[in-house]
Design an enzyme around this catalytic site. Sequence first.
Site, PDB file in Angstrom:
ATOM      1  N   HIS A 124      44.404  34.072  28.858  1.00 45.44           N
ATOM      2  CA  HIS A 124      45.338  34.361  29.963  1.00 45.44           C
ATOM      3  C   HIS A 124      46.711  33.716  29.762  1.00 45.44           C
ATOM      4  O   HIS A 124      47.654  34.052  30.478  1.00 45.44           O
ATOM      5  CB  HIS A 124      44.762  33.886  31.294  1.00 45.44           C
ATOM      6  CG  HIS A 124      43.530  34.622  31.728  1.00 45.44           C
ATOM      7  ND1 HIS A 124      43.489  35.991  31.817  1.00 45.44           N
ATOM      8  CD2 HIS A 124      42.292  34.177  32.077  1.00 45.44           C
ATOM      9  CE1 HIS A 124      42.264  36.354  32.210  1.00 45.44           C
ATOM     10  NE2 HIS A 124      41.527  35.272  32.365  1.00 45.44           N
ATOM     11  N   ASP A 160      35.514  39.096  26.677  1.00 39.11           N
ATOM     12  CA  ASP A 160      35.472  38.326  27.916  1.00 39.11           C
ATOM     13  C   ASP A 160      35.493  39.288  29.109  1.00 39.11           C
ATOM     14  O   ASP A 160      36.060  40.384  29.026  1.00 39.11           O
ATOM     15  CB  ASP A 160      36.686  37.392  27.956  1.00 39.11           C
ATOM     16  CG  ASP A 160      36.666  36.412  29.122  1.00 39.11           C
ATOM     17  OD1 ASP A 160      36.282  35.255  28.888  1.00 39.11           O
ATOM     18  OD2 ASP A 160      37.033  36.798  30.251  1.00 39.11           O
ATOM     19  N   HIS A 162      37.214  39.139  31.696  1.00 40.58           N
ATOM     20  CA  HIS A 162      38.572  39.340  32.213  1.00 40.58           C
ATOM     21  C   HIS A 162      39.481  39.944  31.140  1.00 40.58           C
ATOM     22  O   HIS A 162      39.260  39.730  29.940  1.00 40.58           O
ATOM     23  CB  HIS A 162      39.162  37.998  32.663  1.00 40.58           C
ATOM     24  CG  HIS A 162      38.354  37.301  33.713  1.00 40.58           C
ATOM     25  ND1 HIS A 162      37.415  36.337  33.401  1.00 40.58           N
ATOM     26  CD2 HIS A 162      38.345  37.442  35.058  1.00 40.58           C
ATOM     27  CE1 HIS A 162      36.856  35.907  34.524  1.00 40.58           C
ATOM     28  NE2 HIS A 162      37.401  36.556  35.548  1.00 40.58           N
ATOM     29  N   ASP A 247      31.391  35.442  30.227  1.00 40.77           N
ATOM     30  CA  ASP A 247      31.331  35.763  31.656  1.00 40.77           C
ATOM     31  C   ASP A 247      31.005  37.234  31.895  1.00 40.77           C
ATOM     32  O   ASP A 247      30.800  37.642  33.034  1.00 40.77           O
ATOM     33  CB  ASP A 247      32.617  35.352  32.390  1.00 40.77           C
ATOM     34  CG  ASP A 247      33.879  35.591  31.581  1.00 40.77           C
ATOM     35  OD1 ASP A 247      33.806  36.254  30.525  1.00 40.77           O
ATOM     36  OD2 ASP A 247      34.950  35.119  32.007  1.00 40.77           O
TER      37      ASP A 247
HETATM   38 ZN   LIG Z   1      36.903  35.380  31.618  1.00 41.25          ZN
END
Ligand SMILES: [Zn+2]
Length: 341
Positions: A124, A160, A162, A247
Amino acid sequence: MAGGTGIVLDERMLAHDPGRGHPERPDRLRILCDGLRDRPGLVPIGARPASEDELALVHDPALIERVAASAGRPCTIFDPDTRTSPGSWEAARIAAGGLIELCEAVCASEVDNGVALVRPPGHHAEYARAMGFCLFNNVAVAAAHLRRRGIGRTVIIDWDLHHGNGTQHLFERDPDVLYVSTHQYPYYPGTGAAEEVGEGAGAGRTLNLPFPAGFGDQEFGRSFAEVIVPICRQFAPEFVLVSAGFDCDIRDPLGGLAVTPAGIASMARACVELAEECAGGRIVGVLEGGYDLEAITDGVNVLIETLRGERTRPDPLTGDARRAGPVLDRVRTAQSPYWRV
Ligand SMILES: [Zn+2]
């Protein structure tokens, strides 16, 4: 003796503590250290702090200075999810530097491949902004380092849960880095639509697969087989980096995807085969997110077993491959100007 699977596992990264109750907690790494320290067949790769010059390959010097200024201070808040402890600056530099050292060991054929179990995570982190538990973008620093040492084309495959907004933005105008992301969508951080395909000279070098909650092993498997691997083959990477977040596991408390270790094994196998076919076997995984300790442990073990060639492709356990059809149609439409899909 050369060969084997390298591992970066360094307890100095336990010193990053974003605070009581934070999901990205030191225990995530502690449980991996305890389980893997004496595992036979892995080659330990010594980590070192990345230099400020290395971090500046992808980051604004002002961000680097801000994180450096957090050293020794009880807490610096970068965004509501992202805060530091006195040891975070060193931990974050070791995360990026450890991954660089592992990539170097693979390039020098000291090891065949490897995995860097680092924290804080990175995908991120933007050019000038720490966010989403991430201070520096470890995988982006590594990709930029690989280019500097002569690797022409790198693919970053990010499974991931996200979307890796930072990684996408850092390379979206770059024709030599293909960024591939599967992620729950819409979800944090909000980016990652199928229509985000890169810009300018980097058009077609961003491949987003935005998945609704509930997608599991079958949908991921079909997506890799029909879209991700075929596009990556056409790109013909010289190095494969995997942003390995766990995740996406069905047990994760933050996410809504339904991948099991069988699904992780299938994705890892696809990445290893891509590396063998195109990149002389050069593949390195780096830990991103994952907040259920058993899921992280299982996922990391599956990844290591796959890198070591100990694991065959298992049968998928969750999901329904047919449900992936509409998403893959949108992705094909968005990518068809750039690739045969
Ligand atoms: Zn993540």
